[in-house]
Scaffold this motif. Structure first.
Motif, PDB file in Angstrom:
ATOM      1  N   LYS A 294     -32.072 -11.753 -63.778  1.00  0.00           N
ATOM      2  CA  LYS A 294     -32.754 -11.681 -62.516  1.00  0.00           C
ATOM      3  C   LYS A 294     -33.396 -13.522 -62.676  1.00  0.00           C
ATOM      4  CE  LYS A 294     -34.424  -7.383 -61.239  1.00  0.00           C
ATOM      5  NZ  LYS A 294     -35.260  -6.640 -61.195  1.00  0.00           N
ATOM      6  N   LEU A 295     -33.721 -13.807 -64.265  1.00  0.00           N
ATOM      7  CA  LEU A 295     -34.580 -14.869 -64.571  1.00  0.00           C
ATOM      8  C   LEU A 295     -33.348 -15.991 -64.659  1.00  0.00           C
ATOM      9  CD1 LEU A 295     -37.317 -15.753 -66.135  1.00  0.00           C
ATOM     10  CD2 LEU A 295     -35.712 -15.251 -68.542  1.00  0.00           C
ATOM     11  N   ARG A 296     -32.756 -15.017 -64.986  1.00  0.00           N
ATOM     12  CA  ARG A 296     -31.204 -16.235 -64.788  1.00  0.00           C
ATOM     13  C   ARG A 296     -30.916 -16.817 -63.427  1.00  0.00           C
ATOM     14  NH1 ARG A 296     -25.710 -15.170 -67.858  1.00  0.00           N
ATOM     15  NH2 ARG A 296     -25.511 -13.804 -66.526  1.00  0.00           N
ATOM     16  N   ALA A 297     -30.921 -16.062 -62.957  1.00  0.00           N
ATOM     17  CA  ALA A 297     -31.085 -16.161 -61.475  1.00  0.00           C
ATOM     18  C   ALA A 297     -32.052 -16.928 -60.723  1.00  0.00           C
ATOM     19  CB  ALA A 297     -30.463 -14.961 -59.950  1.00  0.00           C
ATOM     20  N   ARG A 298     -32.885 -16.347 -60.820  1.00  0.00           N
ATOM     21  CA  ARG A 298     -34.240 -17.504 -60.630  1.00  0.00           C
ATOM     22  C   ARG A 298     -34.385 -19.557 -61.242  1.00  0.00           C
ATOM     23  NH1 ARG A 298     -40.738 -16.438 -61.718  1.00  0.00           N
ATOM     24  NH2 ARG A 298     -40.826 -18.297 -61.034  1.00  0.00           N
ATOM     25  N   ILE A 299     -33.957 -19.074 -62.201  1.00  0.00           N
ATOM     26  CA  ILE A 299     -33.798 -20.424 -62.885  1.00  0.00           C
ATOM     27  C   ILE A 299     -32.845 -21.466 -62.166  1.00  0.00           C
ATOM     28  CG2 ILE A 299     -33.642 -21.829 -65.067  1.00  0.00           C
ATOM     29  CD1 ILE A 299     -35.230 -19.737 -66.339  1.00  0.00           C
ATOM     30  N   VAL A 300     -31.909 -20.934 -62.345  1.00  0.00           N
ATOM     31  CA  VAL A 300     -30.152 -21.473 -61.704  1.00  0.00           C
ATOM     32  C   VAL A 300     -30.577 -21.992 -59.866  1.00  0.00           C
ATOM     33  CG1 VAL A 300     -28.257 -21.314 -61.356  1.00  0.00           C
ATOM     34  CG2 VAL A 300     -28.547 -20.136 -63.377  1.00  0.00           C
ATOM     35  N   ARG A 301     -31.532 -21.189 -59.580  1.00  0.00           N
ATOM     36  CA  ARG A 301     -31.754 -21.530 -58.209  1.00  0.00           C
ATOM     37  C   ARG A 301     -32.988 -22.802 -58.015  1.00  0.00           C
ATOM     38  NH1 ARG A 301     -35.036 -16.656 -56.127  1.00  0.00           N
ATOM     39  NH2 ARG A 301     -36.210 -18.110 -56.949  1.00  0.00           N
ATOM     40  N   ASP A 302     -34.120 -22.197 -58.682  1.00  0.00           N
ATOM     41  CA  ASP A 302     -34.861 -23.180 -58.206  1.00  0.00           C
ATOM     42  C   ASP A 302     -34.298 -24.749 -58.969  1.00  0.00           C
ATOM     43  OD1 ASP A 302     -36.639 -21.019 -58.257  1.00  0.00           O
ATOM     44  OD2 ASP A 302     -37.888 -21.147 -59.361  1.00  0.00           O
ATOM     45  N   ALA A 303     -33.334 -24.601 -59.569  1.00  0.00           N
ATOM     46  CA  ALA A 303     -32.984 -25.714 -60.244  1.00  0.00           C
ATOM     47  C   ALA A 303     -32.215 -26.869 -59.343  1.00  0.00           C
ATOM     48  CB  ALA A 303     -31.923 -25.319 -61.447  1.00  0.00           C
ATOM     49  N   GLY A 304     -31.880 -25.992 -58.125  1.00  0.00           N
ATOM     50  CA  GLY A 304     -31.302 -26.265 -56.705  1.00  0.00           C
ATOM     51  C   GLY A 304     -29.219 -26.603 -56.542  1.00  0.00           C
ATOM     52  N   GLY A 305     -29.000 -25.524 -58.032  1.00  0.00           N
ATOM     53  CA  GLY A 305     -27.492 -25.025 -58.179  1.00  0.00           C
ATOM     54  C   GLY A 305     -27.566 -26.891 -58.793  1.00  0.00           C
ATOM     55  N   LYS A 306     -27.959 -27.367 -59.192  1.00  0.00           N
ATOM     56  CA  LYS A 306     -27.381 -28.156 -60.198  1.00  0.00           C
ATOM     57  C   LYS A 306     -26.838 -27.706 -61.440  1.00  0.00           C
ATOM     58  CE  LYS A 306     -29.978 -31.771 -58.075  1.00  0.00           C
ATOM     59  NZ  LYS A 306     -31.101 -32.596 -57.560  1.00  0.00           N
ATOM     60  N   MET A 307     -27.556 -27.099 -61.847  1.00  0.00           N
ATOM     61  CA  MET A 307     -27.325 -26.757 -63.588  1.00  0.00           C
ATOM     62  C   MET A 307     -25.824 -26.175 -63.762  1.00  0.00           C
ATOM     63  SD  MET A 307     -30.608 -24.424 -64.091  1.00  0.00           S
ATOM     64  CE  MET A 307     -30.042 -23.610 -66.143  1.00  0.00           C
ATOM     65  N   TRP A 308     -25.880 -26.132 -64.847  1.00  0.00           N
ATOM     66  CA  TRP A 308     -23.916 -26.003 -65.219  1.00  0.00           C
ATOM     67  C   TRP A 308     -24.303 -24.606 -65.098  1.00  0.00           C
ATOM     68  CZ3 TRP A 308     -28.199 -26.770 -68.223  1.00  0.00           C
ATOM     69  CH2 TRP A 308     -27.979 -26.625 -69.201  1.00  0.00           C
ATOM     70  N   ARG A 309     -23.421 -23.695 -64.920  1.00  0.00           N
ATOM     71  CA  ARG A 309     -23.136 -22.031 -64.908  1.00  0.00           C
ATOM     72  C   ARG A 309     -22.320 -21.914 -66.308  1.00  0.00           C
ATOM     73  NH1 ARG A 309     -24.455 -19.737 -59.908  1.00  0.00           N
ATOM     74  NH2 ARG A 309     -25.363 -21.316 -58.889  1.00  0.00           N
ATOM     75  N   ARG A 310     -22.533 -21.046 -66.642  1.00  0.00           N
ATOM     76  CA  ARG A 310     -21.109 -20.316 -68.030  1.00  0.00           C
ATOM     77  C   ARG A 310     -20.753 -19.250 -67.718  1.00  0.00           C
ATOM     78  NH1 ARG A 310     -22.800 -23.887 -73.241  1.00  0.00           N
ATOM     79  NH2 ARG A 310     -22.807 -25.844 -72.273  1.00  0.00           N
ATOM     80  N   MET A 311     -19.801 -18.075 -68.570  1.00  0.00           N
ATOM     81  CA  MET A 311     -19.630 -16.804 -68.639  1.00  0.00           C
ATOM     82  C   MET A 311     -21.230 -16.713 -69.894  1.00  0.00           C
ATOM     83  SD  MET A 311     -17.877 -15.904 -65.875  1.00  0.00           S
ATOM     84  CE  MET A 311     -16.760 -14.798 -66.986  1.00  0.00           C
ATOM     85  N   MET A 312     -21.133 -15.431 -69.715  1.00  0.00           N
ATOM     86  CA  MET A 312     -21.794 -15.120 -70.823  1.00  0.00           C
ATOM     87  C   MET A 312     -21.440 -15.408 -72.276  1.00  0.00           C
ATOM     88  SD  MET A 312     -24.221 -13.014 -70.790  1.00  0.00           S
ATOM     89  CE  MET A 312     -25.440 -13.011 -69.898  1.00  0.00           C
ATOM     90  N   PRO A 313     -21.471 -15.551 -73.573  1.00  0.00           N
ATOM     91  CA  PRO A 313     -20.773 -15.794 -74.692  1.00  0.00           C
ATOM     92  C   PRO A 313     -20.492 -14.424 -75.273  1.00  0.00           C
ATOM     93  CG  PRO A 313     -23.369 -15.912 -75.079  1.00  0.00           C
ATOM     94  CD  PRO A 313     -23.420 -15.493 -73.951  1.00  0.00           C
TER      95      PRO A 313
END
Ligand code: SF4
Ligand code: ZN
Length: 313
Positions: A294-313
């Motif tokens: 949930k936290l990760r989704a919120r941070i990515v959303r707040d960044a306006g989708g500009k953040m990189w997305r990666r798979m879980m290590p």
């Protein structure tokens, strides 16, 4: 500390334990501290013989003291390794990682380093009011996941009596009774994917840890995290009570540990009952999506989708 002599060897003392009514010099202090930690571990069954123990080390005085003292008192045949989580806070995180690497080489203890950035965000990206709460969620998640993936029996952290007393007081005042289970010196796993957590320094104070690190000349991260709150009123309150009532903090955390173990069987069954799996990452969760996802989704959303997305290590 003028005119005060070490009760063991007679040299000038560097500290006086008011609780134990003993003064110690820099050479005798570390052995006394180690004996206290060993006694806590035995008395409260915090760690068991032959366990594989993962020590979470940030580079601060408490976790540095923890890694060193466990290595020193290891007559329990533990297999010890350190875990450092690089939170991605810029220079502060780089220095922290350097300190932990130095410690790992000095005490010859293997080190695992995990980058929060590999999970798709950093603590710098978490532009929220409760950034420390977000950081805590991320650290707990990574500690558990890493320990399980590498087959450790238990993860240990450097929580002190100051931390526990302050957090407990805050929650008592707030009427939050569920805190009680979080304060066991050893919290057993309640599901296959959850690794046992332990706090071997729960009876030690920050000041005792600082003195130990200094007496043993260990590498230490002196800087404060750039996101650390300017003050902690609850810790100040605990210190003020301790100043007026010697031994309060230690007695308080011991009382909490006793209450927690008395309450534990019932609560643990309750926890098992609500124990499910996160639909995003597959880790244990009490709801459909775990707090970390949930936290990760919120941070990515707040960044306006500009953040990189990666798979879980
Ligand atoms: Fe995380 Fe920094 Fe807050 Fe500590 S002070 S919890 S490292 S954000
Ligand atoms: Zn998840």
């Amino acid at each position: 500390m003028r005119d005060v002599r070490c009760d063991k060897c007679g040299k000038p003392a560097v500290t006086t334990f008011r609780t134990y009514r003993i003064s110690l010099c820099e050479a005798c202090y570390p052995r006394f501290y180690e004996a206290l930690v060993r006694r806590s571990i035995k008395r409260h069954c915090i760690l068991r013989e032959n366990e594989r123990v993962l020590i979470a080390v940030s580079g601060g005085k408490d976790s540095v003291a923890l890694a060193h003292v466990l290595k020193k008192i290891n007559d329990f045949n533990w297999s010890l390794e350190m875990l450092h989580i690089n939170l991605g806070t810029g220079e502060y995180s780089d220095r922290a990682e350097k300190v932990v690497k130095e410690l790992s080489e000095m005490i010859e203890m293997p080190l695992l380093t995990v980058n929060l950035a590999d999970f798709g965000f950093t603590i710098k990206d978490a532009r929220m009011r409760k950034r420390c709460a977000a950081c805590g969620t991320a650290k707990r998640y990574i500690m558990n996941r890493t320990a399980r993936m590498h087959g450790f029996d238990v993860v240990v952290t450097g929580h002190t009596s100051d931390d526990i007393a302050a957090f407990a007081l805050k929650n008592i005042v707030g009427g939050n009774i569920s805190w009680i289970l979080k304060f066991k010196p050893r919290a057993e796993s309640f599901a296959e994917s959850v690794v046992t957590k332990a706090r071997p320094l729960f009876e030690r104070t920050e000041e005792e840890n600082r003195l130990y690190v200094s007496a043993e000349n260990l590498p230490l991260l002196e800087d404060r995290c750039p996101f650390a709150p300017h003050r902690d009123d609850w810790k100040d309150i605990v210190r003020e009570i301790e100043r007026r009532k010697t031994g309060f903090t230690q007695n308080f955390v011991r009382g909490i540990a006793k209450l927690a173990s008395e309450a534990s069987s019932e609560e643990t069954i309750g926890e098992r009952g609500v124990c499910g799996v996160c639909s995003v990452c597959g880790e244990v969760s009490s709801s459909d999506v775990c707090a970390f996802c949930k936290l990760r989704a919120r941070i990515v959303r707040d960044a306006g989708g500009k953040m990189w997305r990666r798979m879980m290590p």
